[in-house]
Motif scaffolding. Structure first.
Motif, PDB file in Angstrom:
ATOM      1  N   GLY A  55      66.283  14.095  30.020  1.00 40.78           N
ATOM      2  CA  GLY A  55      66.291  13.978  31.476  1.00 40.78           C
ATOM      3  C   GLY A  55      65.565  15.119  32.164  1.00 40.78           C
ATOM      4  N   ARG A  81      65.757  17.656  36.242  1.00 38.42           N
ATOM      5  CA  ARG A  81      66.293  19.005  36.302  1.00 38.42           C
ATOM      6  C   ARG A  81      66.327  19.443  37.752  1.00 38.42           C
ATOM      7  NH1 ARG A  81      68.382  19.655  31.334  1.00 38.42           N
ATOM      8  NH2 ARG A  81      66.865  19.681  29.711  1.00 38.42           N
ATOM      9  N   TYR A 139      69.608  18.697  37.869  1.00 37.65           N
ATOM     10  CA  TYR A 139      70.803  17.851  37.790  1.00 37.65           C
ATOM     11  C   TYR A 139      71.255  17.609  36.361  1.00 37.65           C
ATOM     12  CZ  TYR A 139      69.220  16.969  42.528  1.00 37.65           C
ATOM     13  OH  TYR A 139      68.804  17.130  43.810  1.00 37.65           O
ATOM     14  N   THR A 140      70.298  17.574  35.430  1.00 39.77           N
ATOM     15  CA  THR A 140      70.634  17.259  34.044  1.00 39.77           C
ATOM     16  C   THR A 140      70.847  18.502  33.178  1.00 39.77           C
ATOM     17  OG1 THR A 140      68.279  17.030  33.560  1.00 39.77           O
ATOM     18  CG2 THR A 140      69.493  15.015  34.074  1.00 39.77           C
ATOM     19  N   ASN A 141      70.932  19.665  33.787  1.00 37.74           N
ATOM     20  CA  ASN A 141      71.220  20.877  33.001  1.00 37.74           C
ATOM     21  C   ASN A 141      72.595  20.799  32.360  1.00 37.74           C
ATOM     22  OD1 ASN A 141      68.775  22.174  33.394  1.00 37.74           O
ATOM     23  ND2 ASN A 141      69.479  23.221  35.239  1.00 37.74           N
ATOM     24  N   THR A 154      74.755  17.780  32.974  1.00 37.47           N
ATOM     25  CA  THR A 154      75.190  16.386  32.943  1.00 37.47           C
ATOM     26  C   THR A 154      74.059  15.535  32.380  1.00 37.47           C
ATOM     27  OG1 THR A 154      76.524  16.731  34.933  1.00 37.47           O
ATOM     28  CG2 THR A 154      76.030  14.449  34.343  1.00 37.47           C
ATOM     29  N   PRO A 155      74.322  14.738  31.353  1.00 34.01           N
ATOM     30  CA  PRO A 155      73.251  13.885  30.820  1.00 34.01           C
ATOM     31  C   PRO A 155      72.857  12.817  31.838  1.00 34.01           C
ATOM     32  CG  PRO A 155      75.337  13.359  29.769  1.00 34.01           C
ATOM     33  CD  PRO A 155      75.583  14.551  30.637  1.00 34.01           C
ATOM     34  N   LYS A 156      71.599  12.444  31.836  1.00 39.56           N
ATOM     35  CA  LYS A 156      71.082  11.477  32.809  1.00 39.56           C
ATOM     36  C   LYS A 156      71.911  10.194  32.880  1.00 39.56           C
ATOM     37  CE  LYS A 156      67.134   9.400  32.075  1.00 39.56           C
ATOM     38  NZ  LYS A 156      65.700   9.100  31.965  1.00 39.56           N
ATOM     39  N   LEU A 163      74.724  10.592  35.429  1.00 40.27           N
ATOM     40  CA  LEU A 163      74.483  10.927  36.829  1.00 40.27           C
ATOM     41  C   LEU A 163      74.936   9.757  37.693  1.00 40.27           C
ATOM     42  CD1 LEU A 163      70.959  12.605  36.691  1.00 40.27           C
ATOM     43  CD2 LEU A 163      73.183  13.726  36.910  1.00 40.27           C
TER      44      LEU A 163
END
Length: 95
Positions: free
Chosen positions: A11, A15, A17-19, A21-23, A26
């Protein structure tokens, strides 16, 4: 009929956001992307979810939502393989 969901990517385009949480987890309109995908599937005999990056979070979400049944498989890879992961995952899933 079987269904394969590719959920192993990093993902990187999403970034930061995906640092953490896996895509696939989301939220879009209050639901994880993976939930939308599974909800859109027709009835299937077996669901194979290919995971790698932050796999434990994805697996925990699937277990929490009671999505994984005994006939379902989560194929895990030590590193993201891109779209070619499905070719590697299906033999690992028993096909």
């Amino acid at each position: 009929m079987d269904a394969v969901i590719l959920a192993a990517g990093l993902g990187t385009r999403l970034r930061p956001y995906t640092n953490t949480t896996p895509k696939p987890l989301l939220a879009v309109q209050g639901r994880p992307i993976l939930d939308w995908i599974i909800g859109a599937l027709p009835p299937v005999d077996r669901l194979v979810v290919v995971v790698s990056y932050l796999a434990e979070q994805i697996l925990a979400s699937l277990r929490y939502g009671h999505v994984l049944r005994s006939a379902d498989v989560a194929a895990r890879h030590p590193r993201a393989l891109g779209e070619g992961a499905v070719a590697v995952s299906l033999p690992a899933a028993g096909d």
